[in-house]
Design an enzyme around this catalytic site. Structure first.
Site, PDB file in Angstrom:
ATOM      1  N   TRP A 431      -8.039 -22.441  29.066  1.00 37.38           N
ATOM      2  CA  TRP A 431      -7.384 -21.292  28.449  1.00 37.38           C
ATOM      3  C   TRP A 431      -8.395 -20.183  28.172  1.00 37.38           C
ATOM      4  O   TRP A 431      -8.184 -19.022  28.521  1.00 37.38           O
ATOM      5  CB  TRP A 431      -6.693 -21.702  27.138  1.00 37.38           C
ATOM      6  CG  TRP A 431      -5.967 -20.565  26.473  1.00 37.38           C
ATOM      7  CD1 TRP A 431      -4.654 -20.221  26.628  1.00 37.38           C
ATOM      8  CD2 TRP A 431      -6.525 -19.595  25.563  1.00 37.38           C
ATOM      9  NE1 TRP A 431      -4.353 -19.104  25.877  1.00 37.38           N
ATOM     10  CE2 TRP A 431      -5.476 -18.695  25.212  1.00 37.38           C
ATOM     11  CE3 TRP A 431      -7.785 -19.390  25.008  1.00 37.38           C
ATOM     12  CZ2 TRP A 431      -5.666 -17.628  24.330  1.00 37.38           C
ATOM     13  CZ3 TRP A 431      -7.988 -18.319  24.145  1.00 37.38           C
ATOM     14  CH2 TRP A 431      -6.937 -17.455  23.806  1.00 37.38           C
ATOM     15  N   TYR A 435      -8.599 -16.569  30.029  1.00 33.81           N
ATOM     16  CA  TYR A 435      -8.404 -15.384  29.184  1.00 33.81           C
ATOM     17  C   TYR A 435      -9.578 -14.408  29.339  1.00 33.81           C
ATOM     18  O   TYR A 435      -9.384 -13.193  29.462  1.00 33.81           O
ATOM     19  CB  TYR A 435      -8.259 -15.820  27.729  1.00 33.81           C
ATOM     20  CG  TYR A 435      -7.932 -14.701  26.761  1.00 33.81           C
ATOM     21  CD1 TYR A 435      -6.631 -14.206  26.649  1.00 33.81           C
ATOM     22  CD2 TYR A 435      -8.920 -14.129  25.955  1.00 33.81           C
ATOM     23  CE1 TYR A 435      -6.325 -13.184  25.763  1.00 33.81           C
ATOM     24  CE2 TYR A 435      -8.625 -13.116  25.070  1.00 33.81           C
ATOM     25  CZ  TYR A 435      -7.327 -12.652  24.969  1.00 33.81           C
ATOM     26  OH  TYR A 435      -7.028 -11.630  24.095  1.00 33.81           O
ATOM     27  N   ASP A 451      -0.741 -21.574  27.327  1.00 34.91           N
ATOM     28  CA  ASP A 451      -0.727 -20.636  26.210  1.00 34.91           C
ATOM     29  C   ASP A 451       0.581 -20.764  25.432  1.00 34.91           C
ATOM     30  O   ASP A 451       1.666 -20.884  26.029  1.00 34.91           O
ATOM     31  CB  ASP A 451      -0.875 -19.208  26.749  1.00 34.91           C
ATOM     32  CG  ASP A 451      -0.817 -18.167  25.657  1.00 34.91           C
ATOM     33  OD1 ASP A 451      -1.830 -17.960  24.977  1.00 34.91           O
ATOM     34  OD2 ASP A 451       0.266 -17.566  25.484  1.00 34.91           O
TER      35      ASP A 451
END
Length: 488
Positions: A431, A435, A451
């Site tokens: 994640w 990101y 997410d």
């Protein structure tokens, strides 16, 4: 030059003033000797007098001067998506951002993971001009923008645009535009701005959902460093000039929807790094985006649920990669608001105070060097601020990676390889890596299937089902992610 087979369609787009093509080609008009954007509102020339070019640099190489009405320097750039074109476009972005630095083509090629010979070949094949010609046009158009919109002295304009000497600037400007810089200033009758800072316009392809962008940035603003108010975004800045000197200041970004531009006000202390500031603003606000190309691929999302994909949605980038990476780590498994609170505490304790004259802008974010210098004490230093030890250690490792250059956190040739390096840092999972790649590396195909916001928008699908579903959205899954967030 764009192939002749496309000339009929390009002329039709030029005649229609189609904003979808702004920045994708330029029109040389033989009867006037100038080149225009496809959205130029001057009297339409005859088709036999028009020649079409991929870039402003190519039009200038053919002997055309920029139009004073539509101002080619305001045209948006090109978005990045694939392969050979990707490499050339990334090189063009880096030339724009570092046109003051004197960076050699060999250094640029090294950063992009190829030889200078290969880069020159790929670049010339894509843009029909060599990198050195493209760089010269970047400098000339930035100077033209400054001459038109600011009261800066001619010397300051020359230095800010990266010419190195006033004589060289005057000679090149006269040679390419058949006009002295002072004469251009006299020609432009618009009233120049007054007050602190200088203000320049940056163009984009409409539509642009300014309110959604500000909403995203406001929710993640770090107190002391960023503010969103009065329909504007404001922040503090620290950048290095060509000789490694750190310069601090501030920027304010507003929106002019009637002209499809963002108005960027920069304090004068940042003039020596102006191209860097403008490049980072373009990245932060995703001004290179081609919204129609993205929507063409993603509009099928609306078959899942009406309104999932909205034409003109942008991916928020970042201004400072280290600041954003730290903010991403702090945001793991806690709320957006809680992460902002922790970041503000770090800034208040370890950021550098700065006088901006803007209420609420008080500090610049700590540098990687300052964070890395804490060593083993970082868990104690950050611990009293409410940051758990595992995240403190992850931030320490990130700071080291920035200093040593082990990972490229900005525009890079292979974002997926950089993400693999990121995930070798303890505390950085998929994640966080995705990101960071989405917001810092300008990777348009990041996807965060685990997410919380994405899962909520696509419930009751599982993470594996969401990931499989997202394959149809390549290479624009970053935009798919933001579209899903915007539905919540």
């Amino acid at each position: 030059m764009i192939t002749i087979e496309n000339d009929t369609n390009l002329y039709a787009s030029f005649k229609a003033k189609d904003t979808r093509f702004d920045g994708r080609f330029f029109v040389g008009v033989s009867s006037t000797g100038i080149y225009c954007r496809p959205v130029c509102w001057a009297k339409q020339p005859k088709s036999e007098n028009c020649t079409f070019y991929r870039t402003a640099a190519e039009a200038e190489q053919a002997g055309y001067r920029p139009c004073l009405l539509c101002r080619p320097e305001l045209a948006p750039g090109s978005s990045i998506s694939d392969a050979t074109t990707n490499l050339a476009h990334r090189a063009a972005r880096m030339l724009e951002e570092h046109c003051q630095s004197g960076q050699s083509l060999n250094e640029l090629a090294s950063l992009l993971g190829c030889t200078d010979r290969h880069l020159r070949r790929v670049f010339t094949a894509e843009y029909n001009v060599p990198p050195v010609q493209y760089l010269q046009t970047c400098r000339l158009l930035l100077a033209k923008n400054l001459l038109t919109d600011t009261n800066l002295s001619i010397l300051d304009v020359a230095m800010a645009a990266g010419f190195g000497s006033l004589r060289r600037f005057n000679d090149l400007f006269k040679k390419h535009y058949n006009l002295a810089p002072t004469a251009l200033r006299k020609k432009m009758s618009e009233k120049k701005q007054t007050g602190s800072g200088i203000t320049l316009a940056l163009g984009y392809r409409p539509p642009y959902h300014w309110d959604k962008m500000l909403q995203f940035l406001a929710g993640r603003a770090i107190k002391g460093v960023e503010i969103v108010k009065s329909n504007e975004y404001m922040r503090t800045v620290r950048l290095e000039n060509a000789v490694g000197k750190k310069l601090c200041g501030w920027v304010v970004v507003g929106h002019n929807d009637k002209k499809n531009t963002l108005n960027v006000t920069v304090c004068e202390s940042l003039l020596p790094v102006l191209p860097q500031v403008l490049a980072r603003i373009k990245h932060l606000f995703d001004l290179y985006c081609d919204p129609c190309a993205v929507y063409e691929k993603l509009h099928a999302m609306n078959d899942i649920h009406p309104g999932f994909c909205v034409l003109g949605t942008r991916v928020p980038g970042c201004f400072d990669a280290f600041e954003m990476a730290v903010r991403a780590v702090l945001g793991q498994q806690i709320t957006v608001k809680a992460a902002s609170t922790l970041a503000a505490r770090i800034v208040n304790s370890y950021g550098t105070p700065i006088q901006t004259g803007i209420e609420g802008l008080t500090h610049v974010f700590p540098t990687p060097e300052k964070v890395a210098a804490m060593g083993e004490n970082i868990t104690d230093n950050f611990g009293v601020l409410g940051v758990i030890s595992t995240r403190s250690n992850t931030i320490y490792k990130l700071a080291q990676a920035f200093i040593q250059g082990e990972i490229v956190f900005s525009l890079c040739a292979q974002p997926e390889e950089e993400m693999k390096k990121l995930m070798k840092i303890k505390g950085v999972g998929s994640w966080t890596a995705q990101y960071i790649a989405m917001r810092s590396m300008e990777w348009p195909d990041s996807f965060l299937e685990k997410d919380a916001g994405v899962k909520k928008a696509l419930q009751p699908y599982t993470s594996s089902e969401i990931l499989e579903m997202s394959e149809a959205w390549r290479p624009w899954r970053s935009y798919a992610t933001v579209n899903l967030w915007n539905t919540l």
